[in-house]
Scaffold this motif. Sequence first.
Motif, PDB file in Angstrom:
ATOM      1  N   UNK A 147     -13.667 -36.209  12.317  1.00 47.35           N
ATOM      2  CA  UNK A 147     -14.200 -34.994  12.947  1.00 47.35           C
ATOM      3  C   UNK A 147     -13.167 -34.340  13.865  1.00 47.35           C
ATOM      4  N   UNK A 148     -12.911 -33.051  13.641  1.00 45.70           N
ATOM      5  CA  UNK A 148     -12.063 -32.282  14.543  1.00 45.70           C
ATOM      6  C   UNK A 148     -10.583 -32.262  14.223  1.00 45.70           C
ATOM      7  N   UNK A 149     -10.122 -32.894  13.123  1.00 46.59           N
ATOM      8  CA  UNK A 149      -8.673 -32.891  12.871  1.00 46.59           C
ATOM      9  C   UNK A 149      -8.273 -32.027  11.682  1.00 46.59           C
ATOM     10  N   UNK A 150      -9.126 -31.099  11.265  1.00 47.59           N
ATOM     11  CA  UNK A 150      -8.783 -30.223  10.138  1.00 47.59           C
ATOM     12  C   UNK A 150      -7.506 -29.436  10.418  1.00 47.59           C
ATOM     13  N   UNK A 151      -7.220 -29.169  11.697  1.00 50.25           N
ATOM     14  CA  UNK A 151      -6.012 -28.420  12.042  1.00 50.25           C
ATOM     15  C   UNK A 151      -4.735 -29.229  11.837  1.00 50.25           C
ATOM     16  N   UNK A 152      -4.858 -30.516  11.533  1.00 49.52           N
ATOM     17  CA  UNK A 152      -3.681 -31.360  11.279  1.00 49.52           C
ATOM     18  C   UNK A 152      -3.335 -31.435   9.790  1.00 49.52           C
ATOM     19  N   UNK A 153      -4.217 -30.936   8.934  1.00 46.33           N
ATOM     20  CA  UNK A 153      -4.037 -31.144   7.492  1.00 46.33           C
ATOM     21  C   UNK A 153      -2.741 -30.538   6.995  1.00 46.33           C
ATOM     22  N   UNK A 154      -2.486 -29.292   7.308  1.00 41.55           N
ATOM     23  CA  UNK A 154      -1.284 -28.628   6.807  1.00 41.55           C
ATOM     24  C   UNK A 154      -0.025 -29.347   7.268  1.00 41.55           C
ATOM     25  N   UNK A 155       0.023 -29.717   8.538  1.00 39.97           N
ATOM     26  CA  UNK A 155       1.211 -30.381   9.070  1.00 39.97           C
ATOM     27  C   UNK A 155       1.415 -31.756   8.437  1.00 39.97           C
ATOM     28  N   UNK A 156       0.328 -32.474   8.175  1.00 40.77           N
ATOM     29  CA  UNK A 156       0.448 -33.777   7.527  1.00 40.77           C
ATOM     30  C   UNK A 156       0.925 -33.629   6.088  1.00 40.77           C
ATOM     31  N   UNK A 157       0.468 -32.582   5.420  1.00 42.23           N
ATOM     32  CA  UNK A 157       0.954 -32.311   4.060  1.00 42.23           C
ATOM     33  C   UNK A 157       2.463 -32.086   4.088  1.00 42.23           C
ATOM     34  N   UNK A 158       2.916 -31.292   5.036  1.00 43.00           N
ATOM     35  CA  UNK A 158       4.355 -31.007   5.128  1.00 43.00           C
ATOM     36  C   UNK A 158       5.161 -32.255   5.488  1.00 43.00           C
ATOM     37  N   UNK A 159       4.532 -33.180   6.188  1.00 44.10           N
ATOM     38  CA  UNK A 159       5.200 -34.434   6.508  1.00 44.10           C
ATOM     39  C   UNK A 159       5.337 -35.345   5.291  1.00 44.10           C
ATOM     40  N   UNK A 160       4.429 -35.164   4.313  1.00 43.84           N
ATOM     41  CA  UNK A 160       4.580 -35.943   3.093  1.00 43.84           C
ATOM     42  C   UNK A 160       3.455 -36.882   2.738  1.00 43.84           C
ATOM     43  N   UNK A 161       2.256 -36.729   3.365  1.00 44.41           N
ATOM     44  CA  UNK A 161       1.147 -37.580   2.922  1.00 44.41           C
ATOM     45  C   UNK A 161       0.801 -37.233   1.473  1.00 44.41           C
ATOM     46  N   UNK A 162       0.242 -38.197   0.771  1.00 48.21           N
ATOM     47  CA  UNK A 162      -0.064 -38.034  -0.654  1.00 48.21           C
ATOM     48  C   UNK A 162      -1.495 -37.569  -0.896  1.00 48.21           C
ATOM     49  N   UNK A 163      -2.255 -37.449   0.161  1.00 46.23           N
ATOM     50  CA  UNK A 163      -3.649 -37.043   0.084  1.00 46.23           C
ATOM     51  C   UNK A 163      -4.335 -37.504   1.355  1.00 46.23           C
ATOM     52  N   UNK A 164      -5.672 -37.502   1.357  1.00 48.85           N
ATOM     53  CA  UNK A 164      -6.421 -37.787   2.579  1.00 48.85           C
ATOM     54  C   UNK A 164      -7.590 -38.716   2.290  1.00 48.85           C
ATOM     55  N   UNK A 165      -7.976 -39.465   3.326  1.00 50.48           N
ATOM     56  CA  UNK A 165      -9.070 -40.436   3.222  1.00 50.48           C
ATOM     57  C   UNK A 165     -10.103 -40.145   4.301  1.00 50.48           C
ATOM     58  N   UNK A 166     -11.381 -40.262   3.936  1.00 51.22           N
ATOM     59  CA  UNK A 166     -12.472 -40.076   4.894  1.00 51.22           C
ATOM     60  C   UNK A 166     -13.534 -41.137   4.666  1.00 51.22           C
TER      61      UNK A 166
END
Length: 464
Positions: A147-166
């Motif tokens: 909850x509340x970290x949607x604003x980190x998604x773009x930056x994490x993508x640029x850092x190189x994560x391969x996807x996301x877990x919830x």
Amino acid sequence: MFDAAIVSNRTITPDGIKRAVVLIKDGIIASVEDELPEGNFPLTDVGDHVLMAGIVDPHVHINEPGRTDWEGFDTATKAALAGGITSLVEMPLNASPVTTTVRAFDEKIAAATGRGQSETPEKSGQAVRPAYGKLHTNCGFWGGIIPGNANEIQALVKKGVLGFKAFLTHSGIDEFPNVKEDDLRKAMPLIAQYGLPLLVHCELDSPVPAAGGDERSYENYLSSRPRQWEDDAISLMIRLCEEFNCKTHIVHLSSASSIAAIARAKQKGLPLTVETGQHYLYFTAAEIGDGRTEYKCAPPIREKENNQQLWQALKEGIIDFVATDHSPAPPEMKEMASGNFMKAWGGIASLQFALPVLWTAAKRHGSGLQDIARWLCEKPALLPQLTTKGKIARGYAADLVVWDPEQPFTVTEDIIQHKHKITPYLKEELYGVVQQTWLAGEKVVENGQFLQLNKGKIIYGRKE
């Protein structure tokens, strides 16, 4: 000239199992031939042992930094390498901090490599960079959605994560709270924009009848996490997957009651994939004695009839692949002394035995070597979009495993590379002994001995 050649009478290729010569140059499979070409280069002939692409496990909890007393990169990636796993993807929770911010991602990379900060690659497309710290096999990372970290998604993508877990229920880690539907509605359009997958732990908890007073009872623990929790969560994720056209992946499916809904969603063409775990295919609830907390996982291992339906769905391709969900913890957290299922950490340590456990169970269910390659190599590589992993074919990474499917062995503490020797597979007789592991064209494990360590690389993802 080639750097190396490996010949096997049972090479698993996209064209079937055959005698083949795998020719390697600069860490890549340069060619797959029927006969050995002329030339002066090192040759390894493994005879009738199976030559298969290195195993890919996209569901591993390593817990470093912050909880290295549970498991760390050094022990986890040694266990992976010993088991023929040449690439894994690490989950964003159980470490501290959890990987839900760029800052935490940087700390994760620093812990894995020994460098001060992570590097953001400059080119698009996937790439790997050498690591100098504790990685003995290749390793990528999922980011986390809370909850509340949607604003980190773009930056994490640029850092190189391969996807996301919830998680849709409590994760067991307070720093990684579960999301609600509103949180997913904010995150899924952003994740879909980058073409990355959202991995979901599917349990929506609701009140259940009191299980009684025996906290050592496995039956009581099983009834405390009913199939309906999974079924409700999977129904929600199918609906959101269709609405947002976001790649959605159901992790560790345990409830066979959701198979029909998953099949319908796939028939509609939704971008939905599903994994189950080795433990759901190998064990059944009736085999688990009271107080045997090494078997505790969430969702739980269910009844024999449920197990049979999972096997059928895996054979039919409704379930895409199998991943360990390696989630270790110290003995005190597993309540090994008390046997209290309700208090024990829910996680099974199994990374090193991904191949023999699945193969042993698969033989009982009439499945073959090509099935194993599909479920452990080819299909799991697709989830994190590891486009050069999971097959023996020209242009693919020369990450390989040589193993003997006929040879049995017994799991004993002295062969376990995991940090803790707690596993439900202890003393089990399994079939499928890993003889060699090759990483980028170099033999790094032979007959249980590590020939070379610290050869692992970080796998970064990239938005185009």
